[in-house]
Design a protein around this motif. Structure first.
Motif, PDB file in Angstrom:
ATOM      1  N   ASP A  83       0.834  -1.209   0.000  1.00  0.00           N
ATOM      2  CA  ASP A  83       0.000   0.000   0.000  1.00  0.00           C
ATOM      3  C   ASP A  83       0.867   1.257   0.000  1.00  0.00           C
ATOM      4  O   ASP A  83       0.539   2.250  -0.671  1.00  0.00           O
ATOM      5  CB  ASP A  83      -0.922   0.002   1.222  1.00  0.00           C
ATOM      6  CG  ASP A  83      -1.997  -1.083   1.148  1.00  0.00           C
ATOM      7  OD1 ASP A  83      -2.262  -1.573   0.033  1.00  0.00           O
ATOM      8  OD2 ASP A  83      -2.543  -1.449   2.215  1.00  0.00           O
ATOM      9  N   ALA A  84       1.962   1.238   0.754  1.00  0.00           N
ATOM     10  CA  ALA A  84       2.869   2.384   0.765  1.00  0.00           C
ATOM     11  C   ALA A  84       3.515   2.589  -0.599  1.00  0.00           C
ATOM     12  O   ALA A  84       3.668   3.731  -1.064  1.00  0.00           O
ATOM     13  CB  ALA A  84       3.946   2.199   1.836  1.00  0.00           C
ATOM     14  N   ASP A  85       3.891   1.480  -1.258  1.00  0.00           N
ATOM     15  CA  ASP A  85       4.451   1.589  -2.606  1.00  0.00           C
ATOM     16  C   ASP A  85       3.486   2.303  -3.539  1.00  0.00           C
ATOM     17  O   ASP A  85       3.893   3.166  -4.333  1.00  0.00           O
ATOM     18  CB  ASP A  85       4.767   0.197  -3.170  1.00  0.00           C
ATOM     19  CG  ASP A  85       5.902  -0.479  -2.432  1.00  0.00           C
ATOM     20  OD1 ASP A  85       6.692   0.229  -1.790  1.00  0.00           O
ATOM     21  OD2 ASP A  85       5.980  -1.719  -2.489  1.00  0.00           O
ATOM     22  N   TYR A 139       7.823   7.369   3.051  1.00  0.00           N
ATOM     23  CA  TYR A 139       8.013   6.027   2.490  1.00  0.00           C
ATOM     24  C   TYR A 139       9.161   5.308   3.190  1.00  0.00           C
ATOM     25  O   TYR A 139       9.047   4.126   3.549  1.00  0.00           O
ATOM     26  CB  TYR A 139       8.280   6.141   0.993  1.00  0.00           C
ATOM     27  CG  TYR A 139       8.495   4.829   0.293  1.00  0.00           C
ATOM     28  CD1 TYR A 139       7.427   3.977   0.003  1.00  0.00           C
ATOM     29  CD2 TYR A 139       9.774   4.432  -0.094  1.00  0.00           C
ATOM     30  CE1 TYR A 139       7.625   2.772  -0.650  1.00  0.00           C
ATOM     31  CE2 TYR A 139       9.982   3.228  -0.743  1.00  0.00           C
ATOM     32  CZ  TYR A 139       8.903   2.401  -1.014  1.00  0.00           C
ATOM     33  OH  TYR A 139       9.108   1.211  -1.654  1.00  0.00           O
ATOM     34  N   LEU A 140      10.267   5.998   3.405  1.00  0.00           N
ATOM     35  CA  LEU A 140      11.411   5.384   4.072  1.00  0.00           C
ATOM     36  C   LEU A 140      11.102   5.064   5.530  1.00  0.00           C
ATOM     37  O   LEU A 140      11.554   4.036   6.058  1.00  0.00           O
ATOM     38  CB  LEU A 140      12.623   6.314   3.984  1.00  0.00           C
ATOM     39  CG  LEU A 140      13.224   6.504   2.593  1.00  0.00           C
ATOM     40  CD1 LEU A 140      14.387   7.488   2.642  1.00  0.00           C
ATOM     41  CD2 LEU A 140      13.683   5.177   2.002  1.00  0.00           C
ATOM     42  N   GLU A 141      10.350   5.929   6.189  1.00  0.00           N
ATOM     43  CA  GLU A 141       9.983   5.655   7.581  1.00  0.00           C
ATOM     44  C   GLU A 141       9.127   4.397   7.686  1.00  0.00           C
ATOM     45  O   GLU A 141       9.331   3.562   8.579  1.00  0.00           O
ATOM     46  CB  GLU A 141       9.232   6.859   8.163  1.00  0.00           C
ATOM     47  CG  GLU A 141      10.123   8.065   8.427  1.00  0.00           C
ATOM     48  CD  GLU A 141       9.324   9.269   8.896  1.00  0.00           C
ATOM     49  OE1 GLU A 141       8.075   9.229   8.776  1.00  0.00           O
ATOM     50  OE2 GLU A 141       9.941  10.241   9.370  1.00  0.00           O
ATOM     51  N   ASP A 144      10.331   0.971   9.477  1.00  0.00           N
ATOM     52  CA  ASP A 144       9.508   0.432  10.561  1.00  0.00           C
ATOM     53  C   ASP A 144       9.117  -1.016  10.280  1.00  0.00           C
ATOM     54  O   ASP A 144       9.151  -1.871  11.179  1.00  0.00           O
ATOM     55  CB  ASP A 144       8.264   1.307  10.724  1.00  0.00           C
ATOM     56  CG  ASP A 144       7.405   0.851  11.888  1.00  0.00           C
ATOM     57  OD1 ASP A 144       7.874   0.861  13.031  1.00  0.00           O
ATOM     58  OD2 ASP A 144       6.238   0.463  11.627  1.00  0.00           O
ATOM     59  N   ASN A 145       8.763  -1.303   9.030  1.00  0.00           N
ATOM     60  CA  ASN A 145       8.396  -2.676   8.669  1.00  0.00           C
ATOM     61  C   ASN A 145       9.592  -3.618   8.775  1.00  0.00           C
ATOM     62  O   ASN A 145       9.448  -4.784   9.200  1.00  0.00           O
ATOM     63  CB  ASN A 145       7.820  -2.716   7.251  1.00  0.00           C
ATOM     64  CG  ASN A 145       6.435  -2.095   7.174  1.00  0.00           C
ATOM     65  OD1 ASN A 145       5.725  -1.996   8.179  1.00  0.00           O
ATOM     66  ND2 ASN A 145       6.037  -1.675   5.984  1.00  0.00           N
ATOM     67  N   GLN A 146      10.765  -3.124   8.402  1.00  0.00           N
ATOM     68  CA  GLN A 146      11.956  -3.962   8.499  1.00  0.00           C
ATOM     69  C   GLN A 146      12.306  -4.252   9.971  1.00  0.00           C
ATOM     70  O   GLN A 146      12.708  -5.369  10.314  1.00  0.00           O
ATOM     71  CB  GLN A 146      13.137  -3.283   7.800  1.00  0.00           C
ATOM     72  CG  GLN A 146      12.997  -3.186   6.297  1.00  0.00           C
ATOM     73  CD  GLN A 146      12.888  -4.547   5.629  1.00  0.00           C
ATOM     74  OE1 GLN A 146      13.592  -5.477   6.000  1.00  0.00           O
ATOM     75  NE2 GLN A 146      12.019  -4.658   4.643  1.00  0.00           N
ATOM     76  N   GLU A 147      12.124  -3.253  10.826  1.00  0.00           N
ATOM     77  CA  GLU A 147      12.375  -3.479  12.251  1.00  0.00           C
ATOM     78  C   GLU A 147      11.386  -4.497  12.823  1.00  0.00           C
ATOM     79  O   GLU A 147      11.769  -5.367  13.626  1.00  0.00           O
ATOM     80  CB  GLU A 147      12.264  -2.152  13.006  1.00  0.00           C
ATOM     81  CG  GLU A 147      13.401  -1.185  12.712  1.00  0.00           C
ATOM     82  CD  GLU A 147      13.193   0.163  13.400  1.00  0.00           C
ATOM     83  OE1 GLU A 147      12.128   0.335  14.038  1.00  0.00           O
ATOM     84  OE2 GLU A 147      14.080   1.036  13.295  1.00  0.00           O
ATOM     85  N   LYS A 148      10.136  -4.399  12.423  1.00  0.00           N
ATOM     86  CA  LYS A 148       9.151  -5.374  12.878  1.00  0.00           C
ATOM     87  C   LYS A 148       9.496  -6.768  12.368  1.00  0.00           C
ATOM     88  O   LYS A 148       9.360  -7.763  13.094  1.00  0.00           O
ATOM     89  CB  LYS A 148       7.753  -4.982  12.398  1.00  0.00           C
ATOM     90  CG  LYS A 148       7.184  -3.744  13.077  1.00  0.00           C
ATOM     91  CD  LYS A 148       5.792  -3.428  12.538  1.00  0.00           C
ATOM     92  CE  LYS A 148       5.205  -2.206  13.224  1.00  0.00           C
ATOM     93  NZ  LYS A 148       3.865  -1.865  12.686  1.00  0.00           N
TER      94      LYS A 148
END
Length: 514
Positions: A378-380, A488-490, A494-498
């Motif tokens: 969705d962010a993409d 987008y980067l945030e 955040d998704n990568q940290e999760k």
């Protein structure tokens, strides 16, 4: 004798520079460098006093472009050049001097300013317009489906909060159909594009998407198409309201605060006769843009035209790449969900307790990762793909105002040609002593002189407005891209940290298998 002594290049000057004999006589006397200046001064010391020398030196920039053909120049900046002397020749032909002044020095200054437009935009070029900018917040808070079957349509609830005194009240809530958005865009474009103002484009009508919504019996608030259109319409209103001229337009204000329905915009239907005619009109304009070519001698416009074409091409490529990336993430999301389901089923039939528990934990982890992939997809789309799509459409609006400038120039030059013919007709009538027709011929000449003057004023006005609009557009583009890329980067980080936390939580479970 004097004619025979003139250099050949000035005898064969092209038609692009007219009635400038005095200027070229100055150019012949004026040297192009300090060394040659001393030689000429030595040869003509008895004929030229010190004041004339200074005037010729001050006009050095003027004659740098004196031999180039000027076909498409904005002449409004000529008045800004300082006049430090009282040269008799410049007083005798002020109009010719302005026309002969090339735009190269002015264009270089504007180009340099464009490169640092963000810090200097309001302070130098747009301060007069920006004084009238008021706070305005526009949100499309809800989408409602009205009617059933093929006669159904969507209405959008628009909430506006503003400090602009042109509005009747500081807050208003209205319901508008999609055709109303197309109608207000058509009105704004008709009034403002012709004077060089970049009008943000409205979202395109989608017959297939609306047909699916009309035939669907489910709640349309969760439909991807409805949400995408709602977001696109909101971005359109926000961009339009950010422009100081468009924000105060009476039609735009009426669109945002008039209670009840607006007059129906029948010409916005894609399948109507007006829609077909609009399609043919667009095709005709596209062909006209291809066939209508003018030699551009203003370096600023030549550089910007090339920049716009290159930017448009790269935006289209990036938009395609991001859409492909979004589709791949959706496929990854679906495949991850299938993998989680398969791992859960395997864990149910596994007899080994530790392995069964690990497989069940793996299935839960994959389900969480599937949610992350969906959010990232969705962010993409909503942050990056839609941004590229909006700016591809905006580049079309930028090209429209550049094309309007060329059309304005062509109208001006056509009027000049007609005026020349009218003067030739009058001259023939005078030679033939047809005094009864000379009065009408003079009236025609006066009328076309006014048209030529009006055409020149329109060309200078649209050229000036386009330069200001491009400064504002470039600032807006930098701010938009910065905000969207940061968001987008945030989200991505955040998704990568999760994702890392999910796998760190699962790792002890996997190591516990014995």
């Amino acid at each position: 004798m004097a004619d025979g002594m003139e250099p050949p290049p000035f005898d064969t000057e092209e038609d692009g520079i007219k009635d400038e004999d005095d200027l070229f006589s100055d150019a012949k006397e004026k040297p192009s460098s300090p060394s040659s200046d001393s030689q000429v001064n030595g040869a003509s010391s008895n004929n030229m006093d010190e004041d004339v020398k200074n005037d010729l030196e001050d006009d050095s920039d003027l004659f740098k472009g004196g031999s180039s053909e000027i076909k498409l120049n904005s002449d409004d900046e000529a008045e800004e050049k300082p006049n430090n002397g009282s040269n008799a020749e410049s007083e005798e032909a002020p109009e010719e001097t302005k026309k002969a002044t090339p735009e190269i020095p002015v264009s270089e200054a504007l180009t340099a300013k464009t490169k640092v437009a963000a810090p200097s935009l309001k302070a130098e070029d747009l301060d007069e317009d920006d004084k009238d900018i008021y706070e305005i917040d526009i949100k499309i808070t809800d989408t409602l489906k009205m009617g059933d079957g093929m006669s159904a349509y969507l209405v959008y609830k628009i909430t506006t909060k503003t400090s602009n005194p042109a509005f009747r009240r500081p807050e208003s809530i209205v319901l508008r159909r999609f055709s109303d958005f197309l109608g207000i865009h058509a009105k704004l474009a008709e009034k403002h594009v012709a004077v060089g103002i970049i009008v943000p484009p409205a979202p395109e009508k989608s017959v297939i998407g609306m047909t699916k919504v009309k035939m669907s019996k489910e709640d349309t608030s969760s439909s991807d198409f409805v949400e995408r259109r709602r977001a696109a319409l909101e971005r359109y209103l926000v961009r339009t309201a950010a422009h100081p001229v468009l924000a105060s337009d009476p039609d735009f204000i009426e669109f945002l605060e008039k209670d009840g329905d607006l007059p129906r915009s029948t010409s916005t239907s894609a399948l109507s006769g007006a829609g077909v005619m609009r399609l043919f009109h667009r095709v005709g304009e596209s062909l006209e843009k291809i066939t209508l070519r003018v030699d551009e001698n203003d370096e600023w416009f030549e550089e910007k035209s090339q920049q716009v074409e290159a930017l448009d091409l790269q935006l289209r490529k990036l938009h395609t790449s991001i859409e492909v990336l979004s589709v791949h993430r959706k496929e990854l999301c679906v495949n991850t969900a299938q993998f989680a389901k398969s791992a859960a089923m395997l864990g149910n039939v596994e007899e080994h307790t530790a392995l069964s528990r690990a497989l069940s934990q793996l299935a839960e982890t994959e389900e969480k990762i599937e949610v992350l992939h969906r959010e990232q997809s969705d962010a993409d789309f909503f942050l990056m793909a839609e941004l590229m799509k909006d700016y591809v459409a905006l580049m079309g609006s930028v090209k429209d105002v550049f094309h309007e400038r060329i059309k304005t120039y062509k109208s001006w030059k056509d009027a000049e040609m007609t005026l020349t013919k009218k003067r030739e007709v009058k001259a023939k009538l005078e030679l033939q002593h047809k005094t009864d027709k000379i009065g009408q011929a003079q009236a025609d000449i006066t009328e076309w002189e006014q048209r030529v003057e009006k055409g020149q004023e329109d060309f200078e006005k649209i050229s000036k407005n386009i330069k200001k609009e491009m400064l504002r557009f470039e600032k807006m583009r930098v701010v938009d891209f910065k905000d969207k890329v940061i968001k987008y980067l945030e989200i991505l980080m955040d998704n990568q940290e999760k994702l890392i936390k999910y796998w760190e939580t699962f790792l002890p479970e996997a190591k516990a298998i014995a």
